[in-house]
Design a protein around this motif. Structure first.
Motif, short mmCIF file in Angstrom:
data_model
loop_
_atom_site.label_atom_id
_atom_site.label_comp_id
_atom_site.label_asym_id
_atom_site.label_seq_id
_atom_site.Cartn_x
_atom_site.Cartn_y
_atom_site.Cartn_z
N TYR A 221 0.86 -1.24 0.10
CA TYR A 221 0.05 0.06 0.05
C TYR A 221 0.85 1.29 -0.04
O TYR A 221 1.72 1.43 0.79
CB TYR A 221 -0.92 -0.21 1.29
N ASP A 222 0.69 2.13 -0.90
CA ASP A 222 1.55 3.27 -1.14
C ASP A 222 0.85 4.36 -0.70
O ASP A 222 -0.21 4.91 -1.14
CB ASP A 222 1.98 3.53 -2.52
N LEU A 223 0.84 5.03 0.52
CA LEU A 223 0.30 6.00 1.11
C LEU A 223 0.90 7.42 0.70
O LEU A 223 2.39 7.60 0.83
CB LEU A 223 0.34 6.08 2.57
N PRO A 224 0.07 8.30 0.01
CA PRO A 224 0.82 9.54 -0.49
C PRO A 224 1.05 10.62 0.72
O PRO A 224 0.44 11.41 1.45
CB PRO A 224 -0.13 10.36 -1.28
N PRO A 309 5.39 15.66 8.13
CA PRO A 309 4.85 14.80 6.90
C PRO A 309 3.55 15.56 6.30
O PRO A 309 2.77 15.87 6.79
CB PRO A 309 4.39 13.82 7.65
N LYS A 310 3.67 15.52 5.01
CA LYS A 310 2.44 16.45 4.30
C LYS A 310 1.99 15.55 3.30
O LYS A 310 2.44 14.78 2.62
CB LYS A 310 3.29 17.60 3.64
N THR A 311 0.80 15.82 3.19
CA THR A 311 -0.03 15.01 2.25
C THR A 311 -0.40 16.04 0.94
O THR A 311 -0.20 17.21 1.03
CB THR A 311 -1.55 14.65 2.66
N PRO A 312 -0.53 15.46 -0.49
CA PRO A 312 -0.88 16.08 -1.48
C PRO A 312 -1.92 17.42 -1.29
O PRO A 312 -1.57 18.34 -1.99
CB PRO A 312 -1.04 15.15 -2.57
N HIS A 313 -2.85 17.10 -0.59
CA HIS A 313 -4.03 17.94 -0.70
C HIS A 313 -4.09 18.76 0.69
O HIS A 313 -4.83 19.47 1.06
CB HIS A 313 -5.38 17.27 -0.65
N TYR A 334 1.42 17.31 8.77
CA TYR A 334 2.20 18.56 8.55
C TYR A 334 2.96 19.24 9.70
O TYR A 334 3.42 18.53 10.62
CB TYR A 334 1.68 19.37 7.44
N ARG A 335 2.69 20.48 9.81
CA ARG A 335 3.42 21.34 11.11
C ARG A 335 2.29 21.42 12.11
O ARG A 335 2.57 22.68 12.75
CB ARG A 335 4.08 22.68 10.34
N ASN A 336 1.48 20.87 12.24
CA ASN A 336 0.48 20.96 13.07
C ASN A 336 -0.18 20.02 13.89
O ASN A 336 -1.13 19.89 14.73
CB ASN A 336 -1.06 21.59 12.26
N GLY A 337 0.86 18.95 14.04
CA GLY A 337 0.61 17.63 14.76
C GLY A 337 0.43 17.99 16.15
O GLY A 337 -0.45 17.38 16.85
N ILE A 338 0.99 18.98 16.66
CA ILE A 338 1.04 19.39 18.24
C ILE A 338 -0.55 19.81 18.35
O ILE A 338 -1.20 19.52 19.20
CB ILE A 338 1.76 20.57 18.68
#
Length: 382
Positions: A221-224, A309-313, A334-338
């Motif tokens: 499985y390839d997660l974008p 970690p960033k997703t395409p959308h 991305y930059r908002n995990g906290i």
């Protein structure tokens, strides 16, 4: 070695540890498997801003999720301190989103109007008013949005407090335990393999930031997802220069509870190179000095980088896998995990208990993918 628990969480960052904490608080047996140490990756590198309003202006689903999560922090800070004994460094001084040109002024006025329609406290300050609020600001300031609810925490402390509270509630926190394979029986994931044996469970949750995609490839499985490197600096001053977070599109300056000023962050997509570069640091310091000229006299403390970690959308993946039972994913924050960690932990716990999640997850759906021939679901354990 066969070890069975209710839920295995792969990843000991802020998302994985939040999920562990919320599940453990509900009496669910949890095991966290972290290949390094708790908060050793992006969660340890984060500035800890709770910038729901500064970050999310145009994305209504993410803005709603973010502000819901942000509202949890005052109570969460008290609860985690009581359970874990760790202060998460919550600083409730708000944020100034600085306008550095006339185009910013126009844009921020429009953004203030949108946020006020959502019922958020948003105040436009002239250049004079902004400098009255933070006297260290320089002459390049054209004005600012004052976002009084966009607070901040110490990101590593938050992650450690989640983990400690989860452990005290019965969770197994296993550091230096790398998961190298998911175990699949037909259309269901039933466990994982590590260097110390096989771990079986009812649910596997992948929350290992940018590294999630590599583990998922073990089942075809390839997660974008793609990494975005961010370089940061910390400096110290004898007396505090600012009380509020200073935020622009090119730089943020965050006054931490331990007396440091965190300056970040560069944006370099599609690289796993963690080196801190001279060019990146010079670029940050150039912007920081224009915003706060007196920062030039600060004492140098440290530099570091993290891979976000960033997703395409731009939306995180949160929820059940659409094709495999027993598999959930919480990655791509991305930059908002906290900021998003409290609500992410709660909604994943809701899904595990087969309850209706307290937040709408329709915008964060995990994509269906075509499976490689060698990993087609055949009912044979992989």
């Amino acid at each position: 070695m066969q070890q069975t628990v209710d839920v295995i969480i792969v990843g000991g960052g802020v998302i994985g540890c939040s999920i562990a904490y919320h599940l453990s608080a509900r009496g669910i047996r949890v095991r966290v498997l972290e290949r390094n140490r708790i908060a050793s990756e992006a969660s340890g590198a984060a500035a800890g801003m709770l910038a729901a309003q500064a970050e999310f202006i145009e994305s209504a689903p993410l803005f709603e999720f973010a502000r819901h999560s942000r509202a949890m922090f005052p109570a969460l800070a008290a609860d985690l301190k009581e359970r874990s004994g760790i202060e998460i460094g919550l600083v409730q001084q708000g944020l100034l989103r600085i306008a550095t040109c006339e185009q910013d002024v126009i844009r921020y006025h429009a953004q203030a109007a949108i946020q006020q329609q959502w019922g958020e406290a948003t105040q436009w300050l002239s250049a004079v008013e902004a400098k009255e609020m933070e006297k260290a600001l320089g002459s390049d300031v054209y004005g600012a949005l004052y976002l009084e609810q966009d607070h901040q925490v110490m990101a590593p402390s938050l992650t450690q407090s989640y983990a400690k509270a989860a452990s005290d509630l019965g969770a197994d926190i296993c550091e230096h335990t790398e998961v190298y394979e998911l175990i699949r029986e037909g259309g269901k994931v039933v466990g994982v393999r590590t260097q110390d044996g096989t771990h079986y469970c009812h649910h596997v949750i992948i929350a290992s930031s940018i590294w999630s995609q590599f583990l998922l490839r073990s089942i075809g499985y390839d997660l974008p997802l793609y990494p975005v490197k961010g370089e940061c600096i910390a400096v110290k001053t004898n007396t505090p220069l600012i009380r509020k977070t200073i935020y622009t599109d090119d730089c943020y300056i965050v006054p931490k509870a331990n007396g440091e000023l965190l300056i970040g962050a560069t944006v370099t997509p599609h690289t796993y190179n963690r080196q801190v570069t001279v060019g990146g640091i010079l670029a940050l310091m150039d912007v920081a000095e224009r915003l706060i000229p007196s920062i030039r006299g600060a004492e140098w403390s440290r530099t570091w980088s993290g891979l976000r970690p960033k997703t395409p959308h731009g939306m995180p993946y949160i929820g059940r896998h659409p094709q495999l039972d027993g598999l959930m994913i919480a990655a791509g924050h991305y930059r908002n995990g906290i900021l998003l960690s409290p609500l992410t932990g709660i909604v994943i716990a809701d899904l595990i208990e087969e309850k209706e999640p307290v937040a709408d997850l329709s915008a964060f759906q995990i994509p269906s993918m075509r499976w490689t021939k060698e990993h087609q679901m055949t009912g044979v354990r992989s």
